[in-house]
Write a protein that holds these residues in place. Structure first.
Motif, PDB file in Angstrom:
ATOM      1  N   HIS A 224       6.707 -36.730 -27.461  1.00 54.96           N
ATOM      2  CA  HIS A 224       7.076 -37.457 -26.242  1.00 54.96           C
ATOM      3  C   HIS A 224       8.000 -38.587 -26.655  1.00 54.96           C
ATOM      4  CE1 HIS A 224       3.729 -35.850 -23.709  1.00 54.96           C
ATOM      5  NE2 HIS A 224       3.167 -35.701 -24.894  1.00 54.96           N
ATOM      6  N   LEU A 225       8.966 -38.882 -25.801  1.00 54.23           N
ATOM      7  CA  LEU A 225       9.797 -40.070 -26.026  1.00 54.23           C
ATOM      8  C   LEU A 225       9.469 -41.064 -24.925  1.00 54.23           C
ATOM      9  CD1 LEU A 225      13.296 -38.417 -26.655  1.00 54.23           C
ATOM     10  CD2 LEU A 225      11.629 -39.164 -28.373  1.00 54.23           C
ATOM     11  N   VAL A 226       9.214 -42.298 -25.317  1.00 54.15           N
ATOM     12  CA  VAL A 226       9.085 -43.343 -24.303  1.00 54.15           C
ATOM     13  C   VAL A 226      10.460 -44.010 -24.233  1.00 54.15           C
ATOM     14  CG1 VAL A 226       7.929 -45.473 -23.613  1.00 54.15           C
ATOM     15  CG2 VAL A 226       6.645 -43.687 -24.820  1.00 54.15           C
ATOM     16  N   ILE A 227      11.095 -43.906 -23.073  1.00 55.64           N
ATOM     17  CA  ILE A 227      12.434 -44.479 -22.915  1.00 55.64           C
ATOM     18  C   ILE A 227      12.292 -45.820 -22.209  1.00 55.64           C
ATOM     19  CG2 ILE A 227      14.691 -44.182 -21.803  1.00 55.64           C
ATOM     20  CD1 ILE A 227      14.430 -41.230 -22.252  1.00 55.64           C
ATOM     21  N   ALA A 228      12.846 -46.856 -22.812  1.00 58.74           N
ATOM     22  CA  ALA A 228      12.831 -48.175 -22.171  1.00 58.74           C
ATOM     23  C   ALA A 228      14.273 -48.535 -21.823  1.00 58.74           C
ATOM     24  CB  ALA A 228      12.209 -49.209 -23.098  1.00 58.74           C
ATOM     25  N   ASN A 229      14.450 -49.008 -20.600  1.00 59.36           N
ATOM     26  CA  ASN A 229      15.786 -49.267 -20.065  1.00 59.36           C
ATOM     27  C   ASN A 229      16.036 -50.774 -20.070  1.00 59.36           C
ATOM     28  OD1 ASN A 229      18.090 -49.439 -18.537  1.00 59.36           O
ATOM     29  ND2 ASN A 229      17.335 -48.151 -16.854  1.00 59.36           N
ATOM     30  N   SER A 230      17.115 -51.192 -20.747  1.00 61.07           N
ATOM     31  CA  SER A 230      17.432 -52.638 -20.776  1.00 61.07           C
ATOM     32  C   SER A 230      17.986 -53.094 -19.423  1.00 61.07           C
ATOM     33  CB  SER A 230      18.471 -52.927 -21.865  1.00 61.07           C
ATOM     34  OG  SER A 230      19.730 -52.388 -21.498  1.00 61.07           O
TER      35      SER A 230
ATOM     36  N   ALA B  37      25.461 -45.428 -26.742  1.00 63.52           N
ATOM     37  CA  ALA B  37      26.445 -46.388 -27.252  1.00 63.52           C
ATOM     38  C   ALA B  37      25.840 -47.715 -27.715  1.00 63.52           C
ATOM     39  CB  ALA B  37      27.496 -46.643 -26.183  1.00 63.52           C
ATOM     40  N   GLY B  38      24.735 -48.151 -27.106  1.00 56.15           N
ATOM     41  CA  GLY B  38      24.195 -49.474 -27.420  1.00 56.15           C
ATOM     42  C   GLY B  38      24.906 -50.539 -26.600  1.00 56.15           C
ATOM     43  N   GLY B  39      24.710 -51.802 -26.980  1.00 55.26           N
ATOM     44  CA  GLY B  39      25.275 -52.897 -26.193  1.00 55.26           C
ATOM     45  C   GLY B  39      24.422 -53.154 -24.951  1.00 55.26           C
ATOM     46  N   GLY B  40      23.809 -52.146 -24.436  1.00 55.16           N
ATOM     47  CA  GLY B  40      22.913 -52.179 -23.274  1.00 55.16           C
ATOM     48  C   GLY B  40      22.266 -50.817 -23.250  1.00 55.16           C
ATOM     49  N   GLY B  41      22.037 -50.298 -22.072  1.00 52.49           N
ATOM     50  CA  GLY B  41      21.487 -48.943 -21.989  1.00 52.49           C
ATOM     51  C   GLY B  41      20.037 -48.867 -22.418  1.00 52.49           C
ATOM     52  N   CYS B  42      19.687 -47.790 -23.091  1.00 60.13           N
ATOM     53  CA  CYS B  42      18.285 -47.507 -23.364  1.00 60.13           C
ATOM     54  C   CYS B  42      17.968 -47.422 -24.847  1.00 60.13           C
ATOM     55  CB  CYS B  42      17.908 -46.159 -22.740  1.00 60.13           C
ATOM     56  SG  CYS B  42      17.959 -46.179 -20.957  1.00 60.13           S
ATOM     57  N   ILE B  43      16.681 -47.590 -25.124  1.00 61.35           N
ATOM     58  CA  ILE B  43      16.147 -47.269 -26.442  1.00 61.35           C
ATOM     59  C   ILE B  43      15.048 -46.229 -26.219  1.00 61.35           C
ATOM     60  CG2 ILE B  43      16.561 -49.643 -27.266  1.00 61.35           C
ATOM     61  CD1 ILE B  43      13.135 -49.236 -27.275  1.00 61.35           C
ATOM     62  N   PHE B  44      14.643 -45.542 -27.279  1.00 60.73           N
ATOM     63  CA  PHE B  44      13.472 -44.683 -27.133  1.00 60.73           C
ATOM     64  C   PHE B  44      12.518 -44.882 -28.292  1.00 60.73           C
ATOM     65  CE2 PHE B  44      16.308 -41.757 -29.513  1.00 60.73           C
ATOM     66  CZ  PHE B  44      15.458 -41.359 -30.536  1.00 60.73           C
ATOM     67  N   ALA B  45      11.248 -44.606 -28.018  1.00 58.00           N
ATOM     68  CA  ALA B  45      10.207 -44.661 -29.043  1.00 58.00           C
ATOM     69  C   ALA B  45       9.595 -43.274 -29.140  1.00 58.00           C
ATOM     70  CB  ALA B  45       9.154 -45.689 -28.648  1.00 58.00           C
ATOM     71  N   LEU B  46       9.380 -42.823 -30.375  1.00 54.29           N
ATOM     72  CA  LEU B  46       8.843 -41.472 -30.600  1.00 54.29           C
ATOM     73  C   LEU B  46       7.316 -41.528 -30.659  1.00 54.29           C
ATOM     74  CD1 LEU B  46       9.661 -38.480 -31.522  1.00 54.29           C
ATOM     75  CD2 LEU B  46       9.140 -39.310 -33.819  1.00 54.29           C
ATOM     76  N   THR B  47       6.671 -40.718 -29.828  1.00 54.09           N
ATOM     77  CA  THR B  47       5.204 -40.714 -29.801  1.00 54.09           C
ATOM     78  C   THR B  47       4.671 -39.286 -29.713  1.00 54.09           C
ATOM     79  OG1 THR B  47       4.935 -40.728 -27.407  1.00 54.09           O
ATOM     80  CG2 THR B  47       5.226 -42.860 -28.424  1.00 54.09           C
ATOM     81  N   ASP B  48       3.375 -39.146 -29.936  1.00 54.20           N
ATOM     82  CA  ASP B  48       2.689 -37.905 -29.554  1.00 54.20           C
ATOM     83  C   ASP B  48       1.511 -38.309 -28.688  1.00 54.20           C
ATOM     84  OD1 ASP B  48       0.740 -38.790 -31.272  1.00 54.20           O
ATOM     85  OD2 ASP B  48       1.091 -37.261 -32.815  1.00 54.20           O
ATOM     86  N   GLU B  49       0.601 -37.371 -28.425  1.00 53.33           N
ATOM     87  CA  GLU B  49      -0.511 -37.683 -27.518  1.00 53.33           C
ATOM     88  C   GLU B  49      -1.329 -38.884 -28.016  1.00 53.33           C
ATOM     89  OE1 GLU B  49      -0.843 -36.143 -24.728  1.00 53.33           O
ATOM     90  OE2 GLU B  49       0.526 -34.464 -25.089  1.00 53.33           O
ATOM     91  N   SER B  50      -1.352 -39.094 -29.350  1.00 58.17           N
ATOM     92  CA  SER B  50      -2.232 -40.120 -29.911  1.00 58.17           C
ATOM     93  C   SER B  50      -1.779 -41.543 -29.555  1.00 58.17           C
ATOM     94  CB  SER B  50      -2.317 -39.966 -31.435  1.00 58.17           C
ATOM     95  OG  SER B  50      -1.086 -40.354 -32.029  1.00 58.17           O
TER      96      SER B  50
ATOM     97  N   CYS C  48      10.034 -48.675 -18.246  1.00 62.37           N
ATOM     98  CA  CYS C  48       9.966 -47.543 -19.175  1.00 62.37           C
ATOM     99  C   CYS C  48       9.333 -46.320 -18.537  1.00 62.37           C
ATOM    100  CB  CYS C  48       9.198 -47.940 -20.433  1.00 62.37           C
ATOM    101  SG  CYS C  48       7.439 -48.051 -20.173  1.00 62.37           S
ATOM    102  N   PHE C  49       9.581 -45.182 -19.122  1.00 60.56           N
ATOM    103  CA  PHE C  49       8.979 -43.929 -18.660  1.00 60.56           C
ATOM    104  C   PHE C  49       8.980 -42.967 -19.833  1.00 60.56           C
ATOM    105  CE2 PHE C  49      13.476 -44.091 -17.662  1.00 60.56           C
ATOM    106  CZ  PHE C  49      13.962 -42.903 -18.194  1.00 60.56           C
ATOM    107  N   SER C  50       8.113 -41.944 -19.754  1.00 58.85           N
ATOM    108  CA  SER C  50       8.077 -41.016 -20.882  1.00 58.85           C
ATOM    109  C   SER C  50       8.728 -39.697 -20.496  1.00 58.85           C
ATOM    110  CB  SER C  50       6.646 -40.794 -21.351  1.00 58.85           C
ATOM    111  OG  SER C  50       5.955 -40.008 -20.431  1.00 58.85           O
ATOM    112  N   VAL C  51       9.324 -39.054 -21.474  1.00 57.19           N
ATOM    113  CA  VAL C  51       9.951 -37.747 -21.249  1.00 57.19           C
ATOM    114  C   VAL C  51       9.572 -36.805 -22.381  1.00 57.19           C
ATOM    115  CG1 VAL C  51      11.966 -38.663 -20.005  1.00 57.19           C
ATOM    116  CG2 VAL C  51      12.108 -38.342 -22.478  1.00 57.19           C
ATOM    117  N   LYS C  52       9.761 -35.514 -22.094  1.00 56.67           N
ATOM    118  CA  LYS C  52       9.648 -34.494 -23.136  1.00 56.67           C
ATOM    119  C   LYS C  52      10.988 -33.762 -23.186  1.00 56.67           C
ATOM    120  CE  LYS C  52       5.942 -32.806 -24.563  1.00 56.67           C
ATOM    121  NZ  LYS C  52       4.842 -31.920 -24.907  1.00 56.67           N
ATOM    122  N   ILE C  53      11.150 -32.917 -24.182  1.00 60.07           N
ATOM    123  CA  ILE C  53      12.384 -32.133 -24.248  1.00 60.07           C
ATOM    124  C   ILE C  53      12.367 -31.112 -23.115  1.00 60.07           C
ATOM    125  CG2 ILE C  53      13.781 -30.545 -25.639  1.00 60.07           C
ATOM    126  CD1 ILE C  53      12.533 -31.763 -28.126  1.00 60.07           C
ATOM    127  N   ASP C  54      13.495 -30.946 -22.439  1.00 59.46           N
ATOM    128  CA  ASP C  54      13.640 -29.911 -21.417  1.00 59.46           C
ATOM    129  C   ASP C  54      14.265 -28.688 -22.087  1.00 59.46           C
ATOM    130  OD1 ASP C  54      14.365 -29.278 -18.249  1.00 59.46           O
ATOM    131  OD2 ASP C  54      15.841 -28.521 -19.672  1.00 59.46           O
TER     132      ASP C  54
END
Ligand code: PMV
Length: 315
Positions: free
Chosen positions: A177-183, A273-286, A302-308
């Protein structure tokens, strides 16, 4: 008759910026989508309705005269009306759950789903043809697009991309899972890319060595993805973020968010690109719920996503 399509957004997992200088990047589609519904109408109008506003125009206007983020839809509708010799109109309704302008592929997903829904009103078109159409639509807003985003939005899954060899789909289906946080800071990719160019010109040897390091890192990542080795992948994410810090595309807000991510997950970095936008954190169920809570406690969106793995869908 109605023709509907949906396409996913994307994140760049590894290699942004270095990809501009020939290094391989890894992208993946995410399970946040744009849905486009197209319908033929009797009136000679192109009518586009979306959650960022509406655009209603007669067909056959020069594309350069249209000043709207909905321009790619107009371009697609107009092109199809012309090539199919139609004297009627098209109504397009766009619904999206992909945040706009923060590097998550919203415009590419719109172009891909738009191309599929609109062309589906007239002819059956292959995914390859839809991709070509989508890239030409995206060029009405980003002249220099590499096409990488539209490609991953069309085919889904994970993809490697480099300038010389183009796109190759990666067969691995890692389960993270990726937790995406939006600046919530909109970024201009062009400006940040120009800043990196300046860094490169002022630090040629350093930059070249960073490109080598990034290439090596991406090769390691490809192996880790096929082994579903999430913990080690996290280490590579942390390493990649250090390279991005070095070339100057981070800032205080992104660093604060990354710190929250790195403390609560296997690794966190900027995506895009950075400068703004988003970061993500890599997680699993744990650690998924824990990581989301850490971001929310600090008031980060923030919100979590999986690969589509599906990519473009028509219905
Ligand atoms: O604009 P974004 O956030 O989707 O990502 C741009 C990726 C860069 O590597 C910085 C630029 C590029 O053209 O590859």
């Amino acid at each position: 008759m109605e023709s509907n399509a949906s396409a996913p957004g994307k994140v760049i997992l590894f290699g942004e910026h270095f990809v501009v200088y020939g290094v391989k990047a890894i992208l993946c589609a995410i399970n946040k989508r744009v849905i486009v519904r197209a319908e033929k109408i009797k009136e000679k109008k192109i009518y586009i309705k979306s959650n960022i506003g509406d655009l209603i125009l007669e067909p056959n206007k020069p594309i350069s005269e249209i000043d709207s983020p909905l321009k790619p839809f107009y371009y697609l509708a107009n092109k199809l009306l012309q090539t199919q010799n139609q004297t009627t109109g098209i109504k397009i309704i766009v619904e999206s759950d992909i945040p706009i302008g923060v590097g998550l592929g919203s415009s590419s997903a719109c172009c891909v789903a738009g191309a599929a829904a609109i062309s589906g009103l007239f002819v059956k078109t292959s995914k390859e043809e839809i991709l070509k159409l989508a890239i030409s639509a995206e060029k009405t807003i980003f002249q220099n697009t590499s096409g990488a985003d539209c490609t991953v939005c069309t085919f889904g899954g994970i993809m490697e991309y480099d300038k010389k060899n183009g796109f190759t789909k990666i067969k691995s289906e890692p389960d993270f899972h990726l937790v995406i946080a939006n600046s919530n800071v909109k970024h201009s990719t062009e400006t940040v890319v120009a800043k990196v160019k300046q860094f490169k010109e002022e630090n040629e040897i350093r930059f070249s060595s960073l490109c080598n390091d990034e290439s090596k890192l991406v090769e390691d990542v490809l192996k880790l993805l096929s082994d579903n080795n999430i913990k080690e992948l996290g280490q590579k994410i942390i390493q990649n973020q250090e390279y991005l810090e070095t070339i100057g595309v981070s800032n205080k807000k992104l660093r604060d968010m990354i710190q929250v991510g790195q403390k609560s997950s296997f690794g966190a970095k900027i995506t895009g690109a950075g400068g703004g936008g988003c970061i993500f954190a890599l997680t699993d169920e744990s650690n998924l719920e824990y990581s989301i809570k850490q971001f929310k406690d600090k008031n980060y969106e923030c919100f979590s996503v999986k690969i589509d793995f599906k990519g473009l869908d028509t219905f």
